[in-house]
Design a protein around this motif. Structure first.
Motif, short mmCIF file in Angstrom:
data_model
loop_
_atom_site.label_atom_id
_atom_site.label_comp_id
_atom_site.label_asym_id
_atom_site.label_seq_id
_atom_site.Cartn_x
_atom_site.Cartn_y
_atom_site.Cartn_z
N VAL A 5 0.84 -1.20 0.00
CA VAL A 5 0.00 0.00 0.00
C VAL A 5 0.87 1.25 0.00
O VAL A 5 2.10 1.17 0.07
CB VAL A 5 -0.95 0.01 1.22
CG1 VAL A 5 -1.93 -1.15 1.13
CG2 VAL A 5 -0.18 -0.04 2.54
N TYR A 24 -3.11 5.53 0.49
CA TYR A 24 -4.01 4.48 1.00
C TYR A 24 -4.07 4.55 2.52
O TYR A 24 -5.15 4.40 3.11
CB TYR A 24 -3.51 3.10 0.57
CG TYR A 24 -4.22 1.99 1.30
CD1 TYR A 24 -5.39 1.46 0.79
CD2 TYR A 24 -3.75 1.51 2.52
CE1 TYR A 24 -6.09 0.47 1.48
CE2 TYR A 24 -4.44 0.53 3.22
CZ TYR A 24 -5.59 0.01 2.69
OH TYR A 24 -6.27 -0.96 3.40
N THR A 25 -2.93 4.76 3.15
CA THR A 25 -2.87 4.79 4.61
C THR A 25 -3.76 5.87 5.18
O THR A 25 -4.47 5.67 6.18
CB THR A 25 -1.41 4.98 5.06
OG1 THR A 25 -0.63 3.89 4.55
CG2 THR A 25 -1.29 5.02 6.57
N GLU A 33 -6.46 7.13 3.82
CA GLU A 33 -7.86 6.72 3.65
C GLU A 33 -8.22 5.61 4.64
O GLU A 33 -9.31 5.60 5.21
CB GLU A 33 -8.08 6.23 2.22
CG GLU A 33 -9.51 5.83 1.90
CD GLU A 33 -10.50 6.97 2.08
OE1 GLU A 33 -11.66 6.69 2.47
OE2 GLU A 33 -10.13 8.14 1.84
N ASN A 70 -7.12 -2.94 -5.44
CA ASN A 70 -6.80 -1.83 -4.53
C ASN A 70 -6.00 -0.76 -5.24
O ASN A 70 -6.21 0.45 -5.01
CB ASN A 70 -6.04 -2.36 -3.32
CG ASN A 70 -5.94 -1.31 -2.22
OD1 ASN A 70 -6.94 -0.74 -1.79
ND2 ASN A 70 -4.73 -1.03 -1.76
N ARG A 115 -8.38 1.38 -7.02
CA ARG A 115 -9.07 2.31 -6.12
C ARG A 115 -8.20 3.52 -5.81
O ARG A 115 -8.71 4.61 -5.51
CB ARG A 115 -9.45 1.59 -4.81
CG ARG A 115 -10.63 0.64 -4.92
CD ARG A 115 -11.17 0.23 -3.56
NE ARG A 115 -10.25 -0.64 -2.85
CZ ARG A 115 -10.30 -1.97 -2.87
NH1 ARG A 115 -11.23 -2.59 -3.60
NH2 ARG A 115 -9.45 -2.68 -2.16
N LEU A 116 -6.88 3.34 -5.91
CA LEU A 116 -5.95 4.44 -5.65
C LEU A 116 -5.67 5.29 -6.89
O LEU A 116 -4.89 6.24 -6.82
CB LEU A 116 -4.63 3.88 -5.11
CG LEU A 116 -4.70 3.27 -3.70
CD1 LEU A 116 -3.40 2.53 -3.39
CD2 LEU A 116 -4.96 4.34 -2.66
#
Length: 301
Positions: free
Chosen positions: A172, A176-177, A179, A225, A228-229
């Motif tokens: 990640v 991401y962190t 969010e 994922n 999504r980023l």
């Protein structure tokens, strides 16, 4: 019953303190080769002395893998990252956890996950299966604050906050962190893994990173994922675009590597599990790299 048993906030603060700001993530530390036991014990003891707060046994690790590492050290936390729910029955995991905790109280953290469909024929209804697994651990007396989930998606993150101490997300970014912190809330543990390539040449560093990343680009849990980023299918070709590689790996000089890792703390991480990526075998212990990282990240070192 102690105060900590009825005080989730107290449990959370205590866990954060035990993990420290940085830990080491390594597949090599979970070797089951008895001929390597002394080598692993010596490496674990040195990592503890260097000041890393946690040793994460990478890959498909288990409580059994943790036993010799916990025994070779005196205070560092040891965690699985991850123990697959498909490969280890909940009753066995609970029994082994209880036995290890009885001999070394508070030293072990059970990291759990559903792994990937490509890795097991049993993979089905992963979320429901994980909930059932946690129910079984509850019934066997494994405390929620002594387990963490390899959660990435929003639904799994909420489960990690509700039914475990928090999450240990893999592959990640700082974005991401940030969010994930919003989804988890303030008290749940957020301890991402991040990869470091200690090379300053862009071509060499990105080449090593692409070799490392290639298998993960075949796994929808990760690529979904990434999308999504904001990454696209174009970023997944030829081992990963420069943009994707630079987001998922820290490389370059000491200051750049340190700054990239600190970005996770700025984004809301409590702890970062650092994985060294190099051209060495996965079974090799990158002890020189660990010493260098300790000098960069741990003032006491």
């Amino acid at each position: 019953m102690t105060d900590d048993d009825t005080n989730p906030t107290g449990d959370s603060a205590q866990l954060r303190a035990s993990l420290g700001r940085y830990g080491v993530w390594s597949i090599a530390l979970r070797s089951e080769d008895p001929d390597r036991r002394d080598e692993l014990a010596d490496a674990a003891a040195e990592l503890e002395e260097l000041g890393f707060g946690t040793l994460w046994l990478g890959g498909s690790s288990s409580v059994r893998n943790a036993v010799p590492i916990v025994g070779a050290t005196s205070r560092v936390t040891v965690g699985t990252s991850i123990q697959s729910i498909w490969q280890h029955e909940a009753a066995d995991a609970a029994r082994e956890f209880t036995e290890l905790d009885a001999t070394h109280p508070g030293r072990f953290l059970l990291g759990l996950g559903v792994a990937h469909a490509q890795n097991t024929e049993q993979y089905r209804r992963p979320y429901s299966s994980l909930v059932a697994y946690l129910d079984a651990l509850d019934a066997a007396g494994v405390p929620a604050h002594r387990r963490v989930l390899a959660a990435i998606g929003p639904r799994s993150l909420k489960l990690a906050a509700d039914r475990a101490a928090g999450t240990i997300p893999y592959l990640v970014t700082p974005e991401y962190t940030a969010e994930a912190r919003r989804t988890l809330g303030e008290t749940a543990l957020l301890a991402p893994e991040f990869k470091v390539v200690l090379e300053t040449d862009p071509s060499v560093a990105r080449g090593l990173a692409r070799t490392s990343l290639a298998p993960y680009l075949q796994m929808p849990n990760y690529t979904n994922n990434f999308q999504r980023l904001g990454f696209t299918e174009d970023d997944f070709t030829a081992g990963g675009s420069d943009r994707l590689i630079d987001a998922l790996y820290a490389w370059g000089g000491d200051d750049r590597v340190r700054d990239r890792l600190e970005e996770f703390h700025t984004a809301g991480a409590d702890h970062v599990a650092v994985q060294v990526v190099s051209d060495a075998s996965r079974e090799d212990l990158p002890r020189d790299a660990w010493r260098r990282l300790a000098g960069l990240l741990l003032p006491a070192a």
